[in-house]
Design a protein around this motif. Structure first.
Motif, mmCIF file in Angstrom:
data_model
loop_
_atom_site.group_PDB
_atom_site.id
_atom_site.type_symbol
_atom_site.label_atom_id
_atom_site.label_comp_id
_atom_site.label_asym_id
_atom_site.label_seq_id
_atom_site.Cartn_x
_atom_site.Cartn_y
_atom_site.Cartn_z
ATOM 1 N N VAL B 176 0.843 -1.183 0.000
ATOM 2 C CA VAL B 176 0.000 0.000 0.000
ATOM 3 C C VAL B 176 0.883 1.239 0.000
ATOM 4 N N LEU B 177 0.723 2.035 -1.016
ATOM 5 C CA LEU B 177 1.607 3.183 -1.150
ATOM 6 C C LEU B 177 1.007 4.439 -0.541
ATOM 7 N N GLY B 178 -0.282 4.442 -0.334
ATOM 8 C CA GLY B 178 -0.901 5.642 0.186
ATOM 9 C C GLY B 178 -2.115 5.281 1.001
ATOM 10 N N ASP B 179 -2.577 6.250 1.750
ATOM 11 C CA ASP B 179 -3.788 6.084 2.517
ATOM 12 C C ASP B 179 -4.948 6.365 1.562
ATOM 13 N N THR B 180 -5.852 5.412 1.415
ATOM 14 C CA THR B 180 -6.923 5.609 0.436
ATOM 15 C C THR B 180 -7.865 6.751 0.832
ATOM 16 N N SER B 181 -7.774 7.200 2.079
ATOM 17 C CA SER B 181 -8.645 8.307 2.453
ATOM 18 C C SER B 181 -7.967 9.645 2.147
ATOM 19 N N ARG B 182 -6.752 9.579 1.670
ATOM 20 C CA ARG B 182 -6.043 10.786 1.248
ATOM 21 C C ARG B 182 -5.549 10.565 -0.168
ATOM 22 N N ILE B 183 -6.288 11.101 -1.136
ATOM 23 C CA ILE B 183 -6.009 10.822 -2.535
ATOM 24 C C ILE B 183 -5.160 11.923 -3.156
ATOM 25 N N GLN B 184 -4.011 11.514 -3.686
ATOM 26 C CA GLN B 184 -3.111 12.394 -4.425
ATOM 27 C C GLN B 184 -3.538 12.405 -5.880
ATOM 28 N N LEU B 185 -4.021 13.497 -6.389
ATOM 29 C CA LEU B 185 -4.389 13.534 -7.799
ATOM 30 C C LEU B 185 -3.140 13.648 -8.661
ATOM 31 N N PRO B 186 -2.959 12.731 -9.589
ATOM 32 C CA PRO B 186 -1.751 12.779 -10.401
ATOM 33 C C PRO B 186 -1.843 13.770 -11.548
ATOM 34 N N ILE B 187 -3.021 14.275 -11.846
ATOM 35 C CA ILE B 187 -3.178 15.123 -13.033
ATOM 36 C C ILE B 187 -3.974 16.386 -12.723
ATOM 37 N N SER B 188 -3.868 17.338 -13.616
ATOM 38 C CA SER B 188 -4.522 18.637 -13.463
ATOM 39 C C SER B 188 -6.023 18.544 -13.738
ATOM 40 N N ARG B 189 -6.733 19.623 -13.428
ATOM 41 C CA ARG B 189 -8.163 19.683 -13.734
ATOM 42 C C ARG B 189 -8.404 19.482 -15.228
ATOM 43 N N GLU B 190 -7.530 20.096 -16.005
ATOM 44 C CA GLU B 190 -7.701 19.993 -17.455
ATOM 45 C C GLU B 190 -7.591 18.539 -17.924
ATOM 46 N N ALA B 191 -6.575 17.830 -17.431
ATOM 47 C CA ALA B 191 -6.400 16.438 -17.826
ATOM 48 C C ALA B 191 -7.566 15.587 -17.335
ATOM 49 N N MET B 192 -8.040 15.900 -16.118
ATOM 50 C CA MET B 192 -9.215 15.171 -15.614
ATOM 51 C C MET B 192 -10.395 15.377 -16.543
ATOM 52 N N ALA B 193 -10.620 16.624 -16.939
ATOM 53 C CA ALA B 193 -11.722 16.926 -17.852
ATOM 54 C C ALA B 193 -11.572 16.112 -19.141
ATOM 55 N N ASN B 194 -10.347 16.064 -19.662
ATOM 56 C CA ASN B 194 -10.119 15.301 -20.885
ATOM 57 C C ASN B 194 -10.318 13.817 -20.675
ATOM 58 N N PHE B 195 -10.017 13.361 -19.484
ATOM 59 C CA PHE B 195 -10.216 11.949 -19.185
ATOM 60 C C PHE B 195 -11.706 11.627 -19.099
ATOM 61 N N LEU B 196 -12.473 12.531 -18.515
ATOM 62 C CA LEU B 196 -13.856 12.223 -18.171
ATOM 63 C C LEU B 196 -14.860 12.678 -19.223
ATOM 64 N N GLY B 197 -14.368 13.277 -20.294
ATOM 65 C CA GLY B 197 -15.293 13.782 -21.297
ATOM 66 C C GLY B 197 -16.100 14.954 -20.779
ATOM 67 N N LEU B 198 -15.458 15.819 -19.991
ATOM 68 C CA LEU B 198 -16.119 17.003 -19.430
ATOM 69 C C LEU B 198 -15.303 18.231 -19.786
ATOM 70 N N THR B 199 -15.782 19.406 -19.365
ATOM 71 C CA THR B 199 -14.962 20.604 -19.463
ATOM 72 C C THR B 199 -14.343 20.872 -18.096
ATOM 73 N N ILE B 200 -13.295 21.663 -18.087
ATOM 74 C CA ILE B 200 -12.597 21.962 -16.854
ATOM 75 C C ILE B 200 -13.511 22.696 -15.866
ATOM 76 N N GLU B 201 -14.401 23.541 -16.382
ATOM 77 C CA GLU B 201 -15.331 24.242 -15.502
ATOM 78 C C GLU B 201 -16.255 23.262 -14.777
ATOM 79 N N THR B 202 -16.764 22.304 -15.505
ATOM 80 C CA THR B 202 -17.659 21.324 -14.889
ATOM 81 C C THR B 202 -16.918 20.513 -13.825
ATOM 82 N N VAL B 203 -15.683 20.124 -14.136
ATOM 83 C CA VAL B 203 -14.886 19.395 -13.146
ATOM 84 C C VAL B 203 -14.780 20.223 -11.872
ATOM 85 N N SER B 204 -14.436 21.486 -12.041
ATOM 86 C CA SER B 204 -14.266 22.359 -10.893
ATOM 87 C C SER B 204 -15.559 22.464 -10.089
#
Lengths: 246, 246
Positions: B176-204
């Motif tokens: 176990v490399l991390g505590d699952t209750s403390r999530i380190q996001l590896p990517i920016s809002r923009e990349a998340m939006a691109n991953f999820l098929g959303l816009t960055i505003e919606t992610v925010s």
DNA sequence: CCCGTGCATTGACACAGATCAACGGAGCTT
DNA sequence: AAGCTCCGTTGATCTGTGTCAATGCACGGG
């Protein structure tokens, strides 16, 4: 409905032949494959297997169309695979199925008992190699599909789907099974909606829109005539380099 | 930023070891792998490879995070893969790359020259077998992702993404490399939006919504605290049986 | 023949998420 | 410290697609 392919003959020696796996099989290897295989047919609408089922066999689609479906409890569903002749069902190395598999037309499967098939994979490297190649092709197709689902408009989704079917109608062997300007839809509006992440109403409206704009003509519900394939390609927003689609 | 894993050591004998491929490699096979490999590092933001590039090497991610991206000419893009340590880049048997690969944090790759790697695959069945297994796992992940892109709401998409990262933080080895209750996001809002098929505003906005509803807390932009993982799971609409996510 | 059933189409309306625009804060350079 | 840039947040508004509901059409059974 779906042209049944002349594949059953070649299949009588080796069922996954039409994806070229067995061009390199020698007689002994063919014999081993024949020993562990059997054919099974399903009629349109029938459930082939459900999520969570034990996976005692893997199979290759010989004729007809089946779908691979994933659902959420509240009823939403998403097709995650369209299984056309030559596609493979099931995965070596896993013993329960992850998805619902349904026959949408009459379907003929060539099944292999999973355990001996896995044993064969270990022993015959080029069959294993072919399985890897197929899995990677499917992965590429899934990724293109992710772009479609995440970023394309309803109209682009429909156009892309029509292009996909048009392309798949050309058999991997190179035999052209249909005229690409006359597309036989293998699935219903509902299944299309599930494939494209749309509702059936939106699918219907987009078909109407494309028809009114002269991009396609409809001949009944299951046949689409395409006067100019280039126009359709433009609508699809597709950037594809013509690589394998599924 | 990203915990670098203690994997480079085990990697010194066999770089894909952390996905268990080489537990079964004998000394000779390890030596063969070592002969054709080299390490390469990229700094955050750097392009690792672009669509259409010749694919002379395949690689395994040793440390850091990279993304696999597909785009349309008009600027729309969709992430089709998140490459975390232990993930594989490139496909044996194809000579051009289908996607853009970008380092989002500093990245260390263990690269193998493709041709000799392919040769090795043919000769060492259990490495080939492992490649197949990885490809099929990725295929399953891609299919789950298709369900997310096609059918889930923005809020469910964010929740699912957080669950994915939380799960992936547990290393396949079991460490176990991390505590699952403390999530380190590896990517920016923009990349998340691109991953999820959303816009960055919606992610925010969804992050804000989840925070206001007490499902998550934010510690800066890249750390998410989850008081109760069950609540998050509920939000994700996830039906997962805990199978491999990527 | 009529009626029921299943699939597709069409219309009216609602709403989630996109778009456009302004603002805020952290980190960097000068 | 001021100014810049990058990234994320928030607000106002617009729009594509979903939702709900009615209708049409083909087919099969009694």
């Amino acid at each position: 409905m779906n042209k049944p392919l002349a594949a059953v003959e070649s299949c009588s020696t080796c069922p996954i032949r039409h994806r070229a796996v067995c061009a390199r099989c020698d007689d002994d290897e063919l014999e081993q494959l024949n020993q562990i295989k059997f054919y099974k047919t399903y009629s349109a609408g029938q459930t082939i297997a459900m999520r969570g089922d034990a996976l005692d066999v893997v199979a290759s689609v010989v004729g007809g169309t089946a779908t691979l479906e994933r659902g959420i409890e509240d009823g939403r569903t998403q097709l995650v695979g369209l299984l056309l002749p030559s596609d493979f069902i099931g995965r070596p190395g896993r013993d329960t199925l992850q998805y619902d598999v349904t026959a949408v037309t009459d379907v003929t499967l060539c099944c292999f008992y999973r355990k001996p098939f896995e044993k064969l994979l270990k022993e015959v490297p080029h069959v294993q190699e072919r399985m890897l190649e197929m899995a990677l092709d499917e992965l590429d197709a899934a990724r293109d599909w992710m772009l479609l689902l995440g970023r394309k408009t309803a109209r682009e989704k429909i156009a892309s789907f029509l292009m996909l079917i048009a392309k798949r109608t050309v058999h991997p062997d190179g035999r052209v099974l249909g005229d690409t300007s006359r597309i036989q839809l293998p699935i219903s509006r509902e299944a299309m909606a599930n494939f494209l992440g749309l509702t059936i109403e939106t699918v219907s409206r987009q078909f109407t829109g494309l028809r009114k704009d002269g991009v396609i003509e409809l001949d009944g519900n299951r046949v689409v005539l395409v006067p100019d394939l280039e126009t359709l390609l433009l609508e699809s927003g597709d950037d594809s380099d013509g690589g394998p689609l599924i």
